[in-house]
Write a protein that holds these residues in place. Structure first.
Motif, PDB file in Angstrom:
ATOM      1  N   GLY A  73     -12.586 -26.131  26.262  1.00  0.00           N
ATOM      2  CA  GLY A  73     -13.618 -24.937  26.004  1.00  0.00           C
ATOM      3  C   GLY A  73     -14.652 -24.968  26.849  1.00  0.00           C
ATOM      4  N   GLU A  74     -15.304 -26.041  27.419  1.00  0.00           N
ATOM      5  CA  GLU A  74     -16.365 -26.265  28.345  1.00  0.00           C
ATOM      6  C   GLU A  74     -15.822 -25.432  29.752  1.00  0.00           C
ATOM      7  OE1 GLU A  74     -18.999 -29.780  27.563  1.00  0.00           O
ATOM      8  OE2 GLU A  74     -16.892 -30.597  28.546  1.00  0.00           O
ATOM      9  N   ARG A  75     -14.331 -25.634  30.041  1.00  0.00           N
ATOM     10  CA  ARG A  75     -14.179 -24.847  31.510  1.00  0.00           C
ATOM     11  C   ARG A  75     -13.928 -23.541  30.949  1.00  0.00           C
ATOM     12  NH1 ARG A  75      -8.525 -27.813  32.912  1.00  0.00           N
ATOM     13  NH2 ARG A  75      -8.705 -25.894  34.557  1.00  0.00           N
ATOM     14  N   VAL A  76     -13.616 -23.027  29.973  1.00  0.00           N
ATOM     15  CA  VAL A  76     -13.728 -21.714  29.504  1.00  0.00           C
ATOM     16  C   VAL A  76     -15.050 -21.021  29.645  1.00  0.00           C
ATOM     17  CG1 VAL A  76     -12.935 -19.787  27.838  1.00  0.00           C
ATOM     18  CG2 VAL A  76     -11.534 -21.692  28.468  1.00  0.00           C
ATOM     19  N   ARG A  77     -16.044 -21.653  29.206  1.00  0.00           N
ATOM     20  CA  ARG A  77     -17.219 -21.330  29.282  1.00  0.00           C
ATOM     21  C   ARG A  77     -17.914 -21.248  30.630  1.00  0.00           C
ATOM     22  NH1 ARG A  77     -22.140 -21.735  26.141  1.00  0.00           N
ATOM     23  NH2 ARG A  77     -23.953 -22.446  27.290  1.00  0.00           N
ATOM     24  N   ALA A  78     -17.567 -22.217  31.247  1.00  0.00           N
ATOM     25  CA  ALA A  78     -18.095 -22.202  32.801  1.00  0.00           C
ATOM     26  C   ALA A  78     -17.463 -20.943  33.382  1.00  0.00           C
ATOM     27  CB  ALA A  78     -17.646 -23.397  33.570  1.00  0.00           C
ATOM     28  N   LEU A  79     -15.971 -20.680  33.059  1.00  0.00           N
ATOM     29  CA  LEU A  79     -15.396 -19.277  33.741  1.00  0.00           C
ATOM     30  C   LEU A  79     -15.972 -18.324  33.226  1.00  0.00           C
ATOM     31  CD1 LEU A  79     -12.890 -18.206  34.975  1.00  0.00           C
ATOM     32  CD2 LEU A  79     -11.779 -18.136  32.980  1.00  0.00           C
ATOM     33  N   LEU A  80     -16.367 -17.969  32.039  1.00  0.00           N
ATOM     34  CA  LEU A  80     -16.846 -16.615  31.511  1.00  0.00           C
ATOM     35  C   LEU A  80     -18.455 -16.550  31.754  1.00  0.00           C
ATOM     36  CD1 LEU A  80     -15.074 -16.696  28.088  1.00  0.00           C
ATOM     37  CD2 LEU A  80     -14.519 -15.257  30.042  1.00  0.00           C
ATOM     38  N   GLY A  81     -19.004 -17.876  31.837  1.00  0.00           N
ATOM     39  CA  GLY A  81     -20.541 -17.600  31.842  1.00  0.00           C
ATOM     40  C   GLY A  81     -21.221 -17.726  30.406  1.00  0.00           C
ATOM     41  N   ALA A  82     -22.125 -18.250  30.358  1.00  0.00           N
ATOM     42  CA  ALA A  82     -23.039 -18.675  28.934  1.00  0.00           C
ATOM     43  C   ALA A  82     -22.860 -17.249  27.807  1.00  0.00           C
ATOM     44  CB  ALA A  82     -24.128 -19.275  29.133  1.00  0.00           C
ATOM     45  N   GLU A  83     -23.418 -16.266  28.626  1.00  0.00           N
ATOM     46  CA  GLU A  83     -23.517 -15.062  27.933  1.00  0.00           C
ATOM     47  C   GLU A  83     -22.206 -14.414  27.456  1.00  0.00           C
ATOM     48  OE1 GLU A  83     -25.564 -12.022  25.627  1.00  0.00           O
ATOM     49  OE2 GLU A  83     -26.335 -13.896  26.453  1.00  0.00           O
ATOM     50  N   GLU A  84     -21.218 -14.187  28.270  1.00  0.00           N
ATOM     51  CA  GLU A  84     -20.023 -13.836  27.779  1.00  0.00           C
ATOM     52  C   GLU A  84     -19.112 -14.834  26.943  1.00  0.00           C
ATOM     53  OE1 GLU A  84     -15.826 -11.958  29.788  1.00  0.00           O
ATOM     54  OE2 GLU A  84     -17.735 -12.546  31.171  1.00  0.00           O
ATOM     55  N   ALA A  85     -19.499 -16.269  27.033  1.00  0.00           N
ATOM     56  CA  ALA A  85     -18.837 -17.052  26.064  1.00  0.00           C
ATOM     57  C   ALA A  85     -19.299 -16.825  24.816  1.00  0.00           C
ATOM     58  CB  ALA A  85     -19.121 -18.317  26.628  1.00  0.00           C
ATOM     59  N   ARG A  86     -20.817 -16.550  24.556  1.00  0.00           N
ATOM     60  CA  ARG A  86     -21.086 -16.540  23.334  1.00  0.00           C
ATOM     61  C   ARG A  86     -20.668 -15.287  22.614  1.00  0.00           C
ATOM     62  NH1 ARG A  86     -24.790 -13.309  21.198  1.00  0.00           N
ATOM     63  NH2 ARG A  86     -25.446 -12.156  23.016  1.00  0.00           N
ATOM     64  N   ARG A  87     -20.165 -14.118  23.278  1.00  0.00           N
ATOM     65  CA  ARG A  87     -19.640 -13.115  22.576  1.00  0.00           C
ATOM     66  C   ARG A  87     -18.044 -13.094  22.379  1.00  0.00           C
ATOM     67  NH1 ARG A  87     -23.365 -10.495  26.027  1.00  0.00           N
ATOM     68  NH2 ARG A  87     -21.583  -9.803  27.520  1.00  0.00           N
ATOM     69  N   ALA A  88     -17.415 -14.185  23.069  1.00  0.00           N
ATOM     70  CA  ALA A  88     -16.148 -14.375  23.065  1.00  0.00           C
ATOM     71  C   ALA A  88     -15.495 -14.520  21.689  1.00  0.00           C
ATOM     72  CB  ALA A  88     -15.441 -15.373  23.884  1.00  0.00           C
ATOM     73  N   VAL A  89     -14.279 -14.288  21.439  1.00  0.00           N
ATOM     74  CA  VAL A  89     -13.381 -14.764  19.986  1.00  0.00           C
ATOM     75  C   VAL A  89     -12.437 -15.344  20.496  1.00  0.00           C
ATOM     76  CG1 VAL A  89     -12.239 -13.971  18.085  1.00  0.00           C
ATOM     77  CG2 VAL A  89     -14.211 -12.436  18.987  1.00  0.00           C
ATOM     78  N   VAL A  90     -12.102 -16.604  19.767  1.00  0.00           N
ATOM     79  CA  VAL A  90     -11.149 -17.610  20.321  1.00  0.00           C
ATOM     80  C   VAL A  90     -10.134 -17.544  18.912  1.00  0.00           C
ATOM     81  CG1 VAL A  90     -10.520 -20.133  20.567  1.00  0.00           C
ATOM     82  CG2 VAL A  90     -12.801 -19.132  21.184  1.00  0.00           C
ATOM     83  N   LEU A  91      -8.808 -17.522  19.385  1.00  0.00           N
ATOM     84  CA  LEU A  91      -7.666 -17.307  18.642  1.00  0.00           C
ATOM     85  C   LEU A  91      -6.754 -18.439  18.752  1.00  0.00           C
ATOM     86  CD1 LEU A  91      -6.024 -15.456  16.463  1.00  0.00           C
ATOM     87  CD2 LEU A  91      -5.006 -14.222  18.483  1.00  0.00           C
TER      88      LEU A  91
END
Length: 897
Positions: free
Chosen positions: A76-94
């Protein structure tokens, strides 16, 4: 996250895949840590014999909770780094049920502020699916998406920066994930998707397919994994693996007399305990609890098969005590991501975890602390199928609470049957078998806990949700009893099952609409195959003798839908005829099923909602659903609805459909057309409903398997041939009666009624009919493709030639009522089964399709007349102006009552 939660643990020098690799030639190649992450096992599965067994997932192999949680959190931390903090906040995880529910939740935690949802195989009353999909290689395939907030998956519309993050334990072929993205992208297109897995095991061709898929949908698709590699499978590995599984299972099966002795011993042991059960202690606010007894139920190939040994090598005497602990689960926090889990839920759970861990530690007592033996005590936190995250987080908190005094491990039970072999080079050393204990929608069955027996756990903390805290859990052969035979102490922790409160859909009315009925409580069909928009009248006496019903109907004293005929019980001769007819016509039916389904998908797709007209249309709707899943991986919703000639369609059922689906997606399904009366009835009923309700969008066109009457545009064939589901009544239609509409039973907000004939279960061939037809899907695929292409290019306008023929026959035979003329094999069969037939007209030269018609006619003393120029194979004539004294005269004119 604490540094403790990031701890990694090395595995033994012996690779836990050696046993399979040596015997089957399976090779695992890839990143340096791949063999540390994965072992190999075998399972009885027609699509894939081998199983990649993860050492850091916490499903089959007990592992430190901090290692399991850290693996997901780190991704999850790697995905956050990939998306950036702002986009990670708006993401939905399935995440995917059942194996990756906890992993996906941990990934969402690593993103920090993302909401989480996982698919589920547990349907929940009152929650309309927001989607669904299939997992082709899985032991149990159907996935439902049941978010409490219907807008959760729609939050990433194009133009919004949000991404959908899909999490599975392994990315093997990519089929499951790509099917999910395709289905959700059609509903709510996004600009970005991220696929997350512990290991990427795709072939080069599968990797190229992902690239092409991303280009096809016009979205960015990223992949984040911990390790990558490939599995090399030699030719014939599936067959050899299945043979090896069969051989080992035969070797492990105890002789019948030994198995019976074990059962009797378990019963005696249970009866010998105080209160008829194992010793029970209470701890925490709830206290109390049911006892368990020691039973067999484990399988392996080594000395650990007999029970769990402590460090001295001794097996505990008698069943372990059971302690029920009150967790103090925080109010309003879901038990997992089945209906969605928000950042607010996450914060409330984090605050409550230390206190819950202390309660568990208190319940464990000395079993969790250092004792006379050297070294820490071993404690297993055992989750339950999809309930992976709650026990995982309780496990990480327990690690913190107990510190070096205990060696805490975590794993969960599972639905998947896997071969157990007690060899250090094999990933599944032992297996506990016990019955399902959460009343699963697909019926009872065995469940499993791996690598628990013989693992030397001093205590096991079993964590289940309240839905699964049932008598089956506490039964002498249940999970708790199985655990008690292999540990010194069992602690039961029950997490309250979350009750969602869905946001009403746009068409939902203020009044509460009833919910669909599903099997096995109503019908013998699988619950996912059809939801019956009916009310259960099984306890109401509705049957009347056929002659009595006919007289009342024709005299105007009753409508045919106000009662039911006595259910016809086929003779052995007739049952044999049905079986022969099914065998002869299965491929023909499969072609028609495939053709009508492909036509619907082409013209009404991409995800139509099938609504069959109960009951003749329901087997067809189920088969269409099976075709769509088999050929396209689509999990189409399917409901059955009542329509009554002269009374119209069930308006309450239409309101329910409009509240849960877009009416424009609804496709009405029936078995066949006769003269087209129901086709006209449906069109008139939909028009009247739209005018009275203000709800529009339903298309009244019916899709049918066979259209010999030339009444519809969407059909599988226009031939009048034997459809075996017409040969019987409820016993080929899920054991459901025809529908009933009577004012004293059906109110204005009720569904129409029907009965479930549970008592006819021994005669039920509903599943046989489906299986026989579905078995021919692959062999007719090319013919279906050709027929569909031809139909889509053809002029399919209704000719209504059947109606014209019925009017001619009605006048020629002096009947003067088209409702008493029933054209076609299906309608003629129903005349013979539940009306008073006068005579049967058979087209001269009609052959095998009419064998059952001739047999039924002979049994009821009804003449069969051979005629020319008949557009149908046969026509059934109901006795006109029937009274129990009427005889008919010369075969054409009708004697008056």
């Amino acid at each position: 996250m604490s540094g403790r939660a990031r701890r990694e643990e090395t595995v033994d020098v012996v690779w836990s895949g050696d046993w399979v690799a040596e015997r089957l030639g399976v090779a695992l190649e890839g990143d340096g840590e791949l063999r540390e992450l994965l072992g190999l096992a075998l399972r009885r599965n027609p699509k894939r014999a081998h199983l990649l067994v993860s050492n850091v997932l916490g499903k089959h192999v007990p592992q430190k909770p901090s290692v399991v949680y850290g693996a997901g959190y780190g991704l999850g931390e790697r995905v956050r780094a990939l998306l950036g903090a702002e986009e990670a906040r708006r993401a939905v995880v399935l995440g995917y049920a059942e194996t990756a529910t906890g992993l996906g939740h941990a990934v969402a935690d690593g993103l920090r502020d993302a909401p989480y949802l996982h698919s589920t195989r547990r349907p929940v009353a009152g929650v309309a699916p927001a989607g669904g999909f299939e997992e082709a290689h899985s032991h149990a395939t159907s996935h439902l998406l049941l978010p409490e907030d219907p807008g959760l998956l729609a939050s990433g519309a194009v133009g919004d920066a949000s991404a959908l993050v899909l999490v599975d334990d392994e990315f093997s072929t990519g089929n499951t994930v790509l099917n999910t993205i395709r289905a959700l992208h059609e509903l709510h297109p996004r600009e970005r998707y991220v696929i997350v897995a512990l290991v990427d095991m795709r072939s080069p061709a599968d990797r190229d397919r992902l690239t092409a898929f991303a280009a096809e949908i016009g979205a960015r698709v990223d992949l984040v994994t911990r390790a990558a590699g490939t599995v090399s499978l030699p030719d014939g590995v599936l067959e050899r693996g299945q043979a090896l599984v069969a051989e080992r299972e035969a070797e492990q099966a105890p002789p019948p007399e030994q198995a019976e002795h074990a059962v009797q011993a378990g019963r005696a042991q249970t009866q010998a305990q105080p209160g008829g059960a194992g010793a029970v202690a209470s701890a925490g606010p709830s206290g109390g609890g049911d006892g368990v007894a020691s039973h067999s139920g484990e399988t392996s190939e080594g000395p650990t098969a007999g029970g769990a040994a402590d460090d001295s090598g001794e097996t505990p005497e008698g069943p372990a005590p059971l302690t029920r602990v009150g967790l103090g689960w925080p109010a309003g926090v879901p038990d997992g991501g089945r209906h969605g889990f928000t950042p607010a839920h996450r914060a409330a759970l984090e605050a409550a975890l230390p206190g819950m861990a202390e309660r568990i530690a208190a319940a464990l007592g000395d079993d969790a602390r250092s004792g006379p033996r050297s070294g820490p005590r071993r404690v297993l936190v055992l989750g339950f199928e999809e309930l992976m995250y709650a026990p995982l987080r309780l496990g990480t908190a327990l690690e913190e609470a107990l510190g070096a005094d205990a060696d805490v491990r975590y794993s969960t039970t599972t639905r998947s049957p896997v071969l157990a072999v007690d060899d250090p080079g094999y990933a599944i050393r032992t297996r506990l078998v016990f019955p399902a204990h959460d009343a699963p929608a697909d019926g009872p069955g065995d469940r499993y806990a791996y690598n628990v027996a013989g693992a030397g756990f001093d205590a096991v903390v079993a964590v289940v949700d309240s839905t699964a805290d049932t008598p089956e859990l506490h039964a002498p052969d249940g999970l708790l009893a199985r655990l008690a035979a292999h540990t010194g102490h069992v602690v039961l922790a029950v997490v309250p099952s979350y009750t969602p409160h869905p946001t009403p859909a746009p068409h939902q009315e203020p009044s509460v609409l009833p919910e669909p009925l599903r099997g096995p409580d109503f019908s013998s069909y699988a619950p996912e195959d059809v939801g019956w928009l009916l009310q259960d009248l099984s306890d109401t006496r509705l049957e009347a003798p056929t002659e009595e019903r006919e007289e009342a109907i024709q005299s105007g004293g009753a409508h045919y839908a106000e009662s039911l005929p006595v259910e016809y019980q086929p003779s052995a001769e007739y049952q044999a005829l049905f079986t022969a007819a099914l065998d002869a016509s299965a491929a023909r039916i499969a072609r028609a099923v495939g053709t009508v389904t492909e036509t619907v998908l082409a013209e009404r797709g991409p995800r139509p909602v099938l609504v069959s007209l109960a009951r003749a249309g329901t087997p067809v709707g189920v088969l269409m659903r099976h075709w769509a899943r088999h050929r396209h991986g689509l999990d189409l919703p399917h409901y059955a609805i009542s329509i009554v000639r002269g009374r119209g369609i069930d308006a309450t059922a239409l309101r329910w459909l409009a509240a849960h689906h877009d009416p424009a997606d609804v496709v009405f399904v029936d078995g066949w057309t006769g003269k087209g009366a129901i086709t006209r009835e449906l069109a008139a009923a939909i028009s009247a409903f739209e005018e009275s309700s203000g709800i529009s969008g339903f298309d009244p066109e019916i899709a049918v398997l066979a259209d010999p009457g030339g009444c519809v545009r969407t059909y599988g064939t226009r031939e009048d041939f034997l459809i075996p589901s017409a040969c019987l009544n409820s016993t080929v239609s899920g054991l459901i009666s025809r529908t009933v509409l009577r004012a004293d039973l059906v109110g204005p907000d009720d569904f129409h009624g029907a009965k479930f004939y549970r008592e006819l279960a021994e005669s039920d061939v509903s599943g046989d009919f489906l299986a026989a037809v579905a078995a021919r899907f692959d062999e007719v695929a090319d013919e279906v493709d050709a027929a569909t292409k031809e139909l889509l290019a053809a002029d399919r306008a209704p000719t209504w030639e059947g109606w014209a023929a019925v009017e001619r026959i009605s006048e020629e035979y002096g009947i003067h009522d088209v409702n008493l003329v029933k054209p076609g094999v299906g309608e003629t069969t129903r005349v013979l089964l539940r009306r008073v037939p006068w005579k049967i007209l058979a087209r001269r030269g009609a052959g095998a399709d009419l064998q059952h018609i001739r047999l039924l006619a002979e049994q009821r003393g009804v003449p069969v007349e051979e005629v020319d120029d008949l557009p149908y194979s046969c026509v059934g004539l109901i006795h006109p102006r029937y009274t129990r004294g009427a005889t008919g005269a010369d075969g054409k004119a009708v004697q008056g009552a």
